[in-house]
Design a protein around this motif. Sequence first.
Motif, short mmCIF file in Angstrom:
data_model
loop_
_atom_site.label_atom_id
_atom_site.label_comp_id
_atom_site.label_asym_id
_atom_site.label_seq_id
_atom_site.Cartn_x
_atom_site.Cartn_y
_atom_site.Cartn_z
N MET A 274 0.83 -1.19 0.00
CA MET A 274 0.00 0.00 0.00
C MET A 274 0.87 1.25 0.00
O MET A 274 1.91 1.29 0.65
CB MET A 274 -0.88 0.04 1.25
CG MET A 274 -2.12 -0.81 1.19
SD MET A 274 -3.20 -0.31 -0.11
CE MET A 274 -4.69 -0.14 0.76
N THR B 6 0.71 5.29 0.95
CA THR B 6 -0.04 6.28 1.72
C THR B 6 0.41 7.66 1.29
O THR B 6 1.60 7.92 1.15
CB THR B 6 0.21 6.11 3.23
OG1 THR B 6 -0.21 4.79 3.61
CG2 THR B 6 -0.56 7.14 4.04
N GLU C 106 -15.82 8.30 -1.51
CA GLU C 106 -15.29 7.20 -0.69
C GLU C 106 -13.89 6.74 -1.13
O GLU C 106 -13.60 5.56 -1.21
CB GLU C 106 -16.26 6.02 -0.69
CG GLU C 106 -17.60 6.36 -0.08
CD GLU C 106 -18.56 5.20 -0.02
OE1 GLU C 106 -18.28 4.12 -0.58
OE2 GLU C 106 -19.62 5.38 0.60
N ALA D 10 -11.01 8.65 0.18
CA ALA D 10 -10.09 9.11 1.23
C ALA D 10 -10.38 8.35 2.52
O ALA D 10 -11.53 8.08 2.85
CB ALA D 10 -10.26 10.61 1.47
N SER D 11 -9.32 7.99 3.24
CA SER D 11 -9.52 7.31 4.52
C SER D 11 -9.85 8.30 5.63
O SER D 11 -10.54 7.95 6.59
CB SER D 11 -8.30 6.48 4.89
OG SER D 11 -7.17 7.29 5.09
N GLU D 12 -9.36 9.54 5.51
CA GLU D 12 -9.63 10.58 6.50
C GLU D 12 -9.67 11.92 5.80
O GLU D 12 -8.90 12.16 4.86
CB GLU D 12 -8.54 10.59 7.58
CG GLU D 12 -8.43 9.29 8.35
CD GLU D 12 -7.25 9.27 9.31
OE1 GLU D 12 -7.06 10.26 10.05
OE2 GLU D 12 -6.51 8.27 9.30
N LYS E 134 -6.32 12.06 3.60
CA LYS E 134 -5.37 10.96 3.63
C LYS E 134 -5.88 9.83 2.74
O LYS E 134 -7.07 9.49 2.79
CB LYS E 134 -5.21 10.45 5.07
CG LYS E 134 -4.20 9.34 5.24
CD LYS E 134 -4.12 8.94 6.71
CE LYS E 134 -3.10 7.86 6.95
NZ LYS E 134 -3.05 7.49 8.38
N PHE E 135 -4.97 9.27 1.94
CA PHE E 135 -5.34 8.21 1.00
C PHE E 135 -4.42 7.01 1.14
O PHE E 135 -3.24 7.16 1.46
CB PHE E 135 -5.22 8.73 -0.45
CG PHE E 135 -6.11 9.88 -0.76
CD1 PHE E 135 -7.37 9.67 -1.30
CD2 PHE E 135 -5.70 11.18 -0.52
CE1 PHE E 135 -8.21 10.74 -1.59
CE2 PHE E 135 -6.53 12.25 -0.81
CZ PHE E 135 -7.78 12.03 -1.34
N HIS E 136 -4.97 5.84 0.87
CA HIS E 136 -4.20 4.59 0.78
C HIS E 136 -4.58 3.96 -0.57
O HIS E 136 -5.77 3.75 -0.83
CB HIS E 136 -4.57 3.62 1.90
CG HIS E 136 -4.36 4.15 3.28
ND1 HIS E 136 -3.11 4.25 3.85
CD2 HIS E 136 -5.23 4.62 4.18
CE1 HIS E 136 -3.24 4.74 5.06
NE2 HIS E 136 -4.51 4.99 5.30
#
Length: 78
Positions: free
Chosen positions: A1, A3, A26, A28-30, A43-45
């Motif tokens: 992954m 980040t 949907e 971005a994780s944050e 924040k992206f993964h």
Amino acid sequence: MQTFFVEIKCQLGQTYAVASALADREIASEIYSIAGDYDILAKFHVDMTVDIGHFVGNKVQTIPGIADTRTIIAFKAF
């Protein structure tokens, strides 16, 4: 992954609309509102096979109301 973070500068009065549109995608994780030169920090993964430049250009920068972005690639979490 992989980040990475994207700082997003919004057009005046568009911060909440941009944050909402980003959340609706949907991807971005944050998502945070921030103070300073930019209005949002996301924040992206993504998988190692994903090209971050294309991802940001096609999935983030296409959101209406975004004036500018700055991408920060993270190497390691401590």
